[in-house]
Design a protein around this motif. Structure first.
Motif, PDB file in Angstrom:
ATOM      1  N   ASN A   3       0.864  -1.173   0.000  1.00 10.87           N
ATOM      2  CA  ASN A   3       0.000   0.000   0.000  1.00 10.87           C
ATOM      3  C   ASN A   3       0.907   1.231   0.000  1.00 10.87           C
ATOM      4  O   ASN A   3       1.478   1.590   1.023  1.00 10.87           O
ATOM      5  CB  ASN A   3      -0.908  -0.014   1.230  1.00 10.87           C
ATOM      6  CG  ASN A   3      -1.840   1.175   1.278  1.00 10.87           C
ATOM      7  OD1 ASN A   3      -1.661   2.158   0.561  1.00 10.87           O
ATOM      8  ND2 ASN A   3      -2.842   1.084   2.138  1.00 10.87           N
ATOM      9  N   ASP A   5       0.236   4.274  -0.097  1.00  9.67           N
ATOM     10  CA  ASP A   5      -0.226   5.371   0.755  1.00  9.67           C
ATOM     11  C   ASP A   5       0.323   5.235   2.173  1.00  9.67           C
ATOM     12  O   ASP A   5       0.383   6.211   2.910  1.00  9.67           O
ATOM     13  CB  ASP A   5      -1.755   5.417   0.806  1.00  9.67           C
ATOM     14  CG  ASP A   5      -2.369   5.803  -0.526  1.00  9.67           C
ATOM     15  OD1 ASP A   5      -1.694   6.497  -1.323  1.00  9.67           O
ATOM     16  OD2 ASP A   5      -3.522   5.405  -0.769  1.00  9.67           O
ATOM     17  N   LYS A   6       0.709   4.024   2.553  1.00 10.86           N
ATOM     18  CA  LYS A   6       1.187   3.778   3.919  1.00 10.86           C
ATOM     19  C   LYS A   6       2.588   3.162   3.933  1.00 10.86           C
ATOM     20  O   LYS A   6       2.947   2.477   4.880  1.00 10.86           O
ATOM     21  CB  LYS A   6       0.208   2.866   4.651  1.00 10.86           C
ATOM     22  CG  LYS A   6      -1.158   3.493   4.849  1.00 10.86           C
ATOM     23  CD  LYS A   6      -2.040   2.611   5.678  1.00 10.86           C
ATOM     24  CE  LYS A   6      -3.383   3.302   5.910  1.00 10.86           C
ATOM     25  NZ  LYS A   6      -4.227   2.532   6.805  1.00 10.86           N
ATOM     26  N   TYR A   8       5.440   4.342   4.518  1.00  7.93           N
ATOM     27  CA  TYR A   8       6.321   4.793   5.596  1.00  7.93           C
ATOM     28  C   TYR A   8       5.744   4.523   6.983  1.00  7.93           C
ATOM     29  O   TYR A   8       6.262   5.035   7.975  1.00  7.93           O
ATOM     30  CB  TYR A   8       6.649   6.274   5.450  1.00  7.93           C
ATOM     31  CG  TYR A   8       7.254   6.598   4.100  1.00  7.93           C
ATOM     32  CD1 TYR A   8       8.419   5.980   3.666  1.00  7.93           C
ATOM     33  CD2 TYR A   8       6.649   7.525   3.261  1.00  7.93           C
ATOM     34  CE1 TYR A   8       8.962   6.265   2.425  1.00  7.93           C
ATOM     35  CE2 TYR A   8       7.199   7.826   2.025  1.00  7.93           C
ATOM     36  CZ  TYR A   8       8.344   7.189   1.610  1.00  7.93           C
ATOM     37  OH  TYR A   8       8.885   7.469   0.385  1.00  7.93           O
ATOM     38  N   LEU A   9       4.673   3.717   7.044  1.00 13.79           N
ATOM     39  CA  LEU A   9       4.078   3.378   8.329  1.00 13.79           C
ATOM     40  C   LEU A   9       4.354   1.916   8.650  1.00 13.79           C
ATOM     41  O   LEU A   9       4.063   1.034   7.839  1.00 13.79           O
ATOM     42  CB  LEU A   9       2.565   3.603   8.307  1.00 13.79           C
ATOM     43  CG  LEU A   9       2.085   5.035   8.120  1.00 13.79           C
ATOM     44  CD1 LEU A   9       0.562   5.064   8.046  1.00 13.79           C
ATOM     45  CD2 LEU A   9       2.587   5.916   9.254  1.00 13.79           C
ATOM     46  N   THR A  11       2.817  -0.508  10.726  1.00 10.11           N
ATOM     47  CA  THR A  11       1.510  -0.460  11.375  1.00 10.11           C
ATOM     48  C   THR A  11       0.730  -1.743  11.119  1.00 10.11           C
ATOM     49  O   THR A  11       1.241  -2.670  10.489  1.00 10.11           O
ATOM     50  CB  THR A  11       0.734   0.768  10.846  1.00 10.11           C
ATOM     51  OG1 THR A  11      -0.449   0.939  11.595  1.00 10.11           O
ATOM     52  CG2 THR A  11       0.415   0.655   9.367  1.00 10.11           C
ATOM     53  N   SER A  25       5.115  -4.903   7.126  1.00  8.26           N
ATOM     54  CA  SER A  25       5.291  -3.488   6.774  1.00  8.26           C
ATOM     55  C   SER A  25       6.755  -3.192   6.456  1.00  8.26           C
ATOM     56  O   SER A  25       7.068  -2.493   5.482  1.00  8.26           O
ATOM     57  CB  SER A  25       4.836  -2.583   7.922  1.00  8.26           C
ATOM     58  OG  SER A  25       3.462  -2.670   8.155  1.00  8.26           O
ATOM     59  N   TYR A  29       8.478  -2.097   2.786  1.00  9.99           N
ATOM     60  CA  TYR A  29       9.333  -0.937   2.539  1.00  9.99           C
ATOM     61  C   TYR A  29      10.659  -1.368   1.909  1.00  9.99           C
ATOM     62  O   TYR A  29      11.130  -0.747   0.944  1.00  9.99           O
ATOM     63  CB  TYR A  29       9.585  -0.140   3.824  1.00  9.99           C
ATOM     64  CG  TYR A  29      10.539   0.991   3.556  1.00  9.99           C
ATOM     65  CD1 TYR A  29      10.113   2.122   2.854  1.00  9.99           C
ATOM     66  CD2 TYR A  29      11.873   0.920   3.927  1.00  9.99           C
ATOM     67  CE1 TYR A  29      10.989   3.147   2.545  1.00  9.99           C
ATOM     68  CE2 TYR A  29      12.757   1.939   3.625  1.00  9.99           C
ATOM     69  CZ  TYR A  29      12.314   3.049   2.936  1.00  9.99           C
ATOM     70  OH  TYR A  29      13.194   4.047   2.621  1.00  9.99           O
TER      71      TYR A  29
END
Length: 175
Positions: A3, A5-6, A8-9, A11, A25, A29
């Motif tokens: 995703n 949009d996320k 850098y999260l 989560t 996550s 990345y």
């Protein structure tokens, strides 16, 4: 899977337990930056060798998929790769001379497809376990105990390490 949009999260990811979500996550990345590091490379650039003992960018990309595939087998299935699987993944796992000879002539889409296919299976497998699974311990390097959390950390830690090689090779491309 990723995703943007996320990106850098670190989560929660719907459908996964909290620690597995964070692990995935971080893996997302790492993969995102790997793909960015190899963006727009030609077959000739993917096959380029800095010297007779180095690995190509293509071989390193396939290495990431091979390592992840091997850890799927080890942690989710409790086994080593079969002879048949080693014929497919062995050159990418060990790299070196065999990798230099056998991992050539593929375009970037081939490597991205391999990475995505293996990663999709990783996501499917992680849906079948919870955070407690990450704590399972087994003998690892030099018969020292390691848990699955560490083993899967190593999957993307290895990718991050070799991604540095990709960036260095890319800066020195002569093709």
């Amino acid at each position: 899977m990723i995703n943007m949009d996320k990106i850098y999260l670190i989560t929660d990811i719907p459908g996964y337990s909290p620690q597995i979500s964070r692990l995935l996550s971080m893996m997302n990345y790492a993969r995102h930056t790997t793909i960015e590091s190899s963006k727009d490379l030609t077959i000739e650039q993917l096959d380029y060798l800095l010297d007779p003992h180095s690995n190509s960018i293509g071989a390193l990309l396939l290495h990431f998929a091979a390592v992840e595939y091997a850890y799927q087998a080890a942690t989710f299935e409790g086994r080593d790769l079969s002879e048949e699987e080693l014929l497919i993944w062995g050159p990418a796992l060990s790299l070196g001379e065999e990798g230099r000879v056998k991992i050539r002539g593929n375009d970037l889409n081939y490597y991205i497809d391999q990475l995505n296919t293996v990663r999709l299976r990783t996501f499917e497998l992680f849906q079948s376990v919870n955070d407690d699974w990450l704590n399972k311990e087994e003998p690892f390097w030099y018969d020292k105990p390691a848990n699955y959390y560490f083993m899967w950390y190593h999957v993307f830690e290895d990718e991050i390490n070799h991604r540095g090689q990709i960036r260095m090779i890319r800066k020195r491309l002569k093709v």
